[in-house]
Design a protein around this motif. Structure first.
Motif, PDB file in Angstrom:
ATOM      1  N   GLN A 155       0.802  -1.062   0.136  1.00 14.75           N
ATOM      2  CA  GLN A 155      -0.547   0.426  -0.362  1.00 14.75           C
ATOM      3  C   GLN A 155       1.061   1.538  -0.365  1.00 14.75           C
ATOM      4  OE1 GLN A 155      -1.939  -1.595   4.125  1.00 14.75           O
ATOM      5  NE2 GLN A 155      -3.754  -2.077   2.306  1.00 14.75           N
ATOM      6  N   LEU A 156       2.241   1.557   0.479  1.00 13.13           N
ATOM      7  CA  LEU A 156       3.219   2.528   0.661  1.00 13.13           C
ATOM      8  C   LEU A 156       3.448   2.962  -0.509  1.00 13.13           C
ATOM      9  CD1 LEU A 156       4.566   2.136   4.193  1.00 13.13           C
ATOM     10  CD2 LEU A 156       2.630   3.672   3.598  1.00 13.13           C
ATOM     11  N   GLU A 157       3.897   1.769  -1.589  1.00 15.32           N
ATOM     12  CA  GLU A 157       4.756   2.000  -2.256  1.00 15.32           C
ATOM     13  C   GLU A 157       3.336   2.814  -4.241  1.00 15.32           C
ATOM     14  OE1 GLU A 157       7.444  -2.057  -2.220  1.00 15.32           O
ATOM     15  OE2 GLU A 157       5.388  -2.276  -3.942  1.00 15.32           O
ATOM     16  N   GLY A 203      12.773   0.150  -6.286  1.00 16.63           N
ATOM     17  CA  GLY A 203      12.402  -0.979  -7.207  1.00 16.63           C
ATOM     18  C   GLY A 203      12.767  -0.386  -8.536  1.00 16.63           C
ATOM     19  N   GLY A 204      12.986  -1.059  -9.517  1.00 17.11           N
ATOM     20  CA  GLY A 204      13.674   0.040 -11.453  1.00 17.11           C
ATOM     21  C   GLY A 204      14.832   0.330 -10.858  1.00 17.11           C
ATOM     22  N   ASP A 205      15.271   1.378 -12.188  1.00 18.69           N
ATOM     23  CA  ASP A 205      16.115   1.661 -11.896  1.00 18.69           C
ATOM     24  C   ASP A 205      16.867   2.650 -10.654  1.00 18.69           C
ATOM     25  OD1 ASP A 205      15.419   3.396 -15.023  1.00 18.69           O
ATOM     26  OD2 ASP A 205      15.412   3.755 -12.760  1.00 18.69           O
ATOM     27  N   SER A 206      17.882   3.086 -10.997  1.00 24.83           N
ATOM     28  CA  SER A 206      18.449   3.698  -9.580  1.00 24.83           C
ATOM     29  C   SER A 206      17.060   5.166  -9.609  1.00 24.83           C
ATOM     30  CB  SER A 206      19.670   4.788 -10.225  1.00 24.83           C
ATOM     31  OG  SER A 206      19.068   5.918 -10.910  1.00 24.83           O
ATOM     32  N   ILE A 207      16.069   5.390 -10.413  1.00 26.46           N
ATOM     33  CA  ILE A 207      15.574   6.689 -10.109  1.00 26.46           C
ATOM     34  C   ILE A 207      14.198   6.686 -10.498  1.00 26.46           C
ATOM     35  CG2 ILE A 207      16.743   8.889 -10.725  1.00 26.46           C
ATOM     36  CD1 ILE A 207      16.050   8.579 -13.918  1.00 26.46           C
ATOM     37  N   GLY A 208      13.703   5.469 -10.930  1.00 32.69           N
ATOM     38  CA  GLY A 208      12.453   5.122 -10.632  1.00 32.69           C
ATOM     39  C   GLY A 208      11.598   3.976 -12.364  1.00 32.69           C
ATOM     40  N   SER A 235       9.050   7.824 -25.349  1.00 31.91           N
ATOM     41  CA  SER A 235       8.798   9.041 -26.466  1.00 31.91           C
ATOM     42  C   SER A 235       7.124   8.226 -26.543  1.00 31.91           C
ATOM     43  CB  SER A 235       9.931   8.931 -27.805  1.00 31.91           C
ATOM     44  OG  SER A 235      11.040   9.350 -27.808  1.00 31.91           O
ATOM     45  N   GLY A 236       6.199   9.290 -26.954  1.00 38.15           N
ATOM     46  CA  GLY A 236       5.046   9.213 -26.924  1.00 38.15           C
ATOM     47  C   GLY A 236       4.414   9.574 -25.952  1.00 38.15           C
ATOM     48  N   TYR A 237       3.610   8.341 -24.940  1.00 38.31           N
ATOM     49  CA  TYR A 237       2.798   8.272 -23.827  1.00 38.31           C
ATOM     50  C   TYR A 237       3.165   8.072 -23.228  1.00 38.31           C
ATOM     51  CZ  TYR A 237      -1.539   9.721 -20.982  1.00 38.31           C
ATOM     52  OH  TYR A 237      -2.069  10.120 -19.787  1.00 38.31           O
ATOM     53  N   GLY A 238       3.449   7.542 -21.459  1.00 37.26           N
ATOM     54  CA  GLY A 238       3.699   6.791 -20.713  1.00 37.26           C
ATOM     55  C   GLY A 238       3.353   7.615 -19.258  1.00 37.26           C
ATOM     56  N   ILE A 239       3.882   6.689 -18.337  1.00 34.70           N
ATOM     57  CA  ILE A 239       4.046   6.684 -16.419  1.00 34.70           C
ATOM     58  C   ILE A 239       5.526   6.395 -15.901  1.00 34.70           C
ATOM     59  CG2 ILE A 239       2.691   5.977 -14.496  1.00 34.70           C
ATOM     60  CD1 ILE A 239       0.377   5.035 -16.745  1.00 34.70           C
ATOM     61  N   PHE A 240       5.384   7.474 -15.655  1.00 33.70           N
ATOM     62  CA  PHE A 240       6.762   7.424 -14.905  1.00 33.70           C
ATOM     63  C   PHE A 240       6.381   7.936 -13.596  1.00 33.70           C
ATOM     64  CE2 PHE A 240      10.959   9.320 -12.643  1.00 33.70           C
ATOM     65  CZ  PHE A 240      11.362   8.502 -12.578  1.00 33.70           C
ATOM     66  N   CYS A 241       7.580   6.647 -11.985  1.00 35.02           N
ATOM     67  CA  CYS A 241       7.273   6.640 -10.702  1.00 35.02           C
ATOM     68  C   CYS A 241       8.411   7.044 -10.661  1.00 35.02           C
ATOM     69  CB  CYS A 241       6.402   5.606 -10.894  1.00 35.02           C
ATOM     70  SG  CYS A 241       4.614   5.204 -11.106  1.00 35.02           S
ATOM     71  N   GLY A 242       8.811   8.070  -9.701  1.00 32.40           N
ATOM     72  CA  GLY A 242       9.988   7.994  -9.687  1.00 32.40           C
ATOM     73  C   GLY A 242      10.184   7.372  -7.746  1.00 32.40           C
ATOM     74  N   ARG A 243      11.351   7.040  -7.296  1.00 34.05           N
ATOM     75  CA  ARG A 243      11.458   7.076  -6.335  1.00 34.05           C
ATOM     76  C   ARG A 243      11.663   7.503  -4.880  1.00 34.05           C
ATOM     77  NH1 ARG A 243      16.698   1.580  -6.014  1.00 34.05           N
ATOM     78  NH2 ARG A 243      15.323   1.864  -3.749  1.00 34.05           N
ATOM     79  N   ASP A 244      11.152   8.894  -5.532  1.00 33.66           N
ATOM     80  CA  ASP A 244      11.272   9.981  -4.572  1.00 33.66           C
ATOM     81  C   ASP A 244       9.816  10.232  -4.199  1.00 33.66           C
ATOM     82  OD1 ASP A 244      10.563  10.429  -6.559  1.00 33.66           O
ATOM     83  OD2 ASP A 244      11.551  12.874  -6.677  1.00 33.66           O
ATOM     84  N   GLY A 245       9.064   9.705  -5.415  1.00 29.86           N
ATOM     85  CA  GLY A 245       7.104   9.541  -4.785  1.00 29.86           C
ATOM     86  C   GLY A 245       7.210  10.323  -5.642  1.00 29.86           C
ATOM     87  N   SER A 246       7.244  10.998  -6.637  1.00 27.64           N
ATOM     88  CA  SER A 246       7.306  11.842  -7.961  1.00 27.64           C
ATOM     89  C   SER A 246       5.936  10.597  -9.102  1.00 27.64           C
ATOM     90  CB  SER A 246       8.162  12.599  -8.433  1.00 27.64           C
ATOM     91  OG  SER A 246       9.319  11.251  -8.777  1.00 27.64           O
ATOM     92  N   TYR A 247       4.629  11.586  -9.517  1.00 27.67           N
ATOM     93  CA  TYR A 247       4.322  10.613 -10.676  1.00 27.67           C
ATOM     94  C   TYR A 247       4.212  11.122 -12.087  1.00 27.67           C
ATOM     95  CZ  TYR A 247       0.144   8.705 -12.542  1.00 27.67           C
ATOM     96  OH  TYR A 247      -0.488   7.898 -13.183  1.00 27.67           O
ATOM     97  N   TYR A 248       4.532  10.646 -12.758  1.00 27.69           N
ATOM     98  CA  TYR A 248       3.880  12.132 -13.702  1.00 27.69           C
ATOM     99  C   TYR A 248       3.650  11.067 -15.135  1.00 27.69           C
ATOM    100  CZ  TYR A 248       4.391  14.516 -18.732  1.00 27.69           C
ATOM    101  OH  TYR A 248       4.638  14.810 -19.193  1.00 27.69           O
ATOM    102  N   GLU A 249       2.302  11.306 -15.504  1.00 28.26           N
ATOM    103  CA  GLU A 249       2.025  10.720 -16.572  1.00 28.26           C
ATOM    104  C   GLU A 249       1.305  11.598 -18.042  1.00 28.26           C
ATOM    105  OE1 GLU A 249      -3.011   8.895 -17.762  1.00 28.26           O
ATOM    106  OE2 GLU A 249      -2.275   8.831 -15.654  1.00 28.26           O
ATOM    107  N   GLY A 250       1.952  12.031 -18.744  1.00 32.75           N
ATOM    108  CA  GLY A 250       1.696  12.090 -19.760  1.00 32.75           C
ATOM    109  C   GLY A 250       2.950  11.967 -20.763  1.00 32.75           C
ATOM    110  N   GLU A 251       2.928  12.781 -22.446  1.00 25.49           N
ATOM    111  CA  GLU A 251       3.797  12.672 -23.718  1.00 25.49           C
ATOM    112  C   GLU A 251       5.211  13.092 -22.709  1.00 25.49           C
ATOM    113  OE1 GLU A 251       1.894  15.761 -25.765  1.00 25.49           O
ATOM    114  OE2 GLU A 251       0.011  14.924 -26.564  1.00 25.49           O
TER     115      GLU A 251
END
Length: 449
Positions: free
Chosen positions: A134-136, A142-147, A160-176
């Protein structure tokens, strides 16, 4: 018969002996359990405290994100770029939020259980089964060194294109994406920072470009400049000796407002805007300048206030702040020369000092001390919280040093660029060269959220 009696006696004796042995073993085991429970209790309590702190921290982050998401959905519509991204994210975030809330409540119960005197327990303390899944959701691992990234890639393996990135610092990006960088429309969520939804270029956030439609709430602010227009003209006048000479003369032209014809016909030309259809928007609210400092009074305020309310517009008054007199004196001057009735818009304090004026006043600390005095005087008398009118530059450079004002008062931002100010606000003055049918000359146009 005797043999049977002996056998029965022997059996009874053996049973009694085994019962005594079993009782001794159980007693020893019970003592060991109590001792082990006492020894393990501290470790379990530390684990529970650590897990509870982590869950509470994650829940605090989720609450901030939840606040920003709900603010966005409340102030935008389906025509805005990225609205669907936020709407989808909101559904998933609600699941994470509810999960974190349940986890926090469970850990609170564990902490309460561990607080019981272990010497009085007849059973070992609750063994907490740690489940970090739940905390994750808030702090991905997990994953590489940054997310971790999930989405399309180019031939070089870059996002490139559309994707979702989850950083190990808790950040989240979804888009282009483009060549491994955020590029286009996307949603960025970072713990401890505001939600960012808008346009990105080469991994840099540019801002949100909103879509203008008739469904939004638009308003204007006016002062004596909508009634008087000064211009310098060259005139030939007769001099003392009877000769004609050329002289520059200030000419003041007077105009009336046609209150029954008010309609927004232009949102200005200083910046690009995404407009659906033709600009022919109703005016929903009007702010009128009342005072400035402790000596300047708008001679048209009283009549404009009456006419605005007479024609059904939500009406409010604003004061232009001066660094030459105290905030308390300015607040009293504003109250003496303004009107406020039930149902009116909150009074506004217009703060536009230059850097040099702030230095002359003695610095930011003295400026905000006077601002707080004005707000206190007006709020105490009228029973309503005023609104702060400031530029985005003032917010980023100075108002961030007064977090209590940002937290306790609504903000009306003036910014004439193409992107919406990156701050939660109640209204955005998007241009100063708008046009309104029924009013001569340029008019400030604002959109309320």
């Amino acid at each position: 018969m005797m043999k049977r009696k002996c056998l029965a006696a022997a059996t009874t004796c053996n049973r009694a002996r085994w019962i005594a042995i079993l009782s001794l073993v159980l007693c020893i085991c019970s003592c060991q359990d109590k001792k082990q429970a006492h020894n393990d209790g501290g470790a379990y309590a530390r684990i529970a405290a650590t897990e509870r702190a982590a869950a509470d921290s994650a829940l605090a982050v989720a609450i901030d994100i939840n606040h920003d998401v709900k603010y966005y959905l409340r102030t935008h519509n389906v025509l805005d770029n990225g609205f669907d991204i936020v709407a989808t994210f909101e559904k998933e975030h609600k699941k994470r939020f509810d999960s974190l809330a349940r986890r926090s409540a469970l850990l609170e119960q564990v902490a309460a259980f561990q607080a019981i005197d272990l010497q009085k327990c007849t059973t070992p303390p609750l063994r907490l089964i740690i489940n970090r899944e739940q905390l994750e959701h808030v702090t991905p691992a997990g994953g590489d060194s940054i997310g971790t990234y999930h989405g399309t890639r180019n031939v070089a393996g870059q996002p490139s294109g559309y994707g979702i990135f989850c950083g190990r610092d808790g950040s989240y990006y979804e888009g282009e994406w483009l060549a491994g960088m955020r590029y286009g429309v996307g949603l960025q969520v970072t713990p401890g920072k505001r939600l960012k939804l808008g346009e990105w270029k080469e991994d840099r956030y540019l801002g949100e470009r909103i879509t203008y439609t008739p469904d939004r709430t638009y308003g204007i602010d006016i002062s004596r400049y909508q009634h008087e227009h000064e211009r310098i003209v060259t005139k030939r006048v007769r001099g003392r000796r009877g000769r004609y000479i050329t002289r520059k003369v200030k000419l003041v032209e007077h105009y009336k407002i046609d209150w029954s014809a008010l309609r927004i016909t232009s949102l200005g030309t200083y910046s690009k805007k995404k407009i659906v259809g033709e600009v022919d928007y109703p005016v929903s609210f009007i702010y009128i300048k009342s005072t400035e400092g402790t000596t300047v009074r708008n001679a048209y305020f009283a009549s404009d206030y009456v006419n605005s309310k007479k024609h059904g517009y939500k009406t409010g008054a604003y004061h232009f702040f001066s660094v030459r007199t105290t905030g308390k004196a300015q607040g009293l001057y504003f109250l003496q020369n303004s009107r406020y009735e039930n149902g009116d818009l909150p009074p506004v304090l217009d703060i536009e000092p230059t850097d040099a004026q702030i230095r002359e006043l003695g610095g930011v600390r003295f400026l905000f001390a006077n601002v707080r005095s004005w707000l206190s005087v007006v709020e105490k008398r009228l029973g309503v919280k005023p609104v702060l009118y400031v530029s985005l530059r003032f917010v980023n450079k100075y108002l961030v040093q007064a977090p209590d004002l940002l937290e306790n008062y609504d903000v009306w931002i003036a910014r004439y660029g193409e992107f919406r100010p990156d701050v939660n606000l109640i209204s955005w003055q998007l241009c100063q060269d708008g046009r309104v049918r029924g009013i001569h000359g340029p008019v400030d146009i604002s959109v309320m959220f």
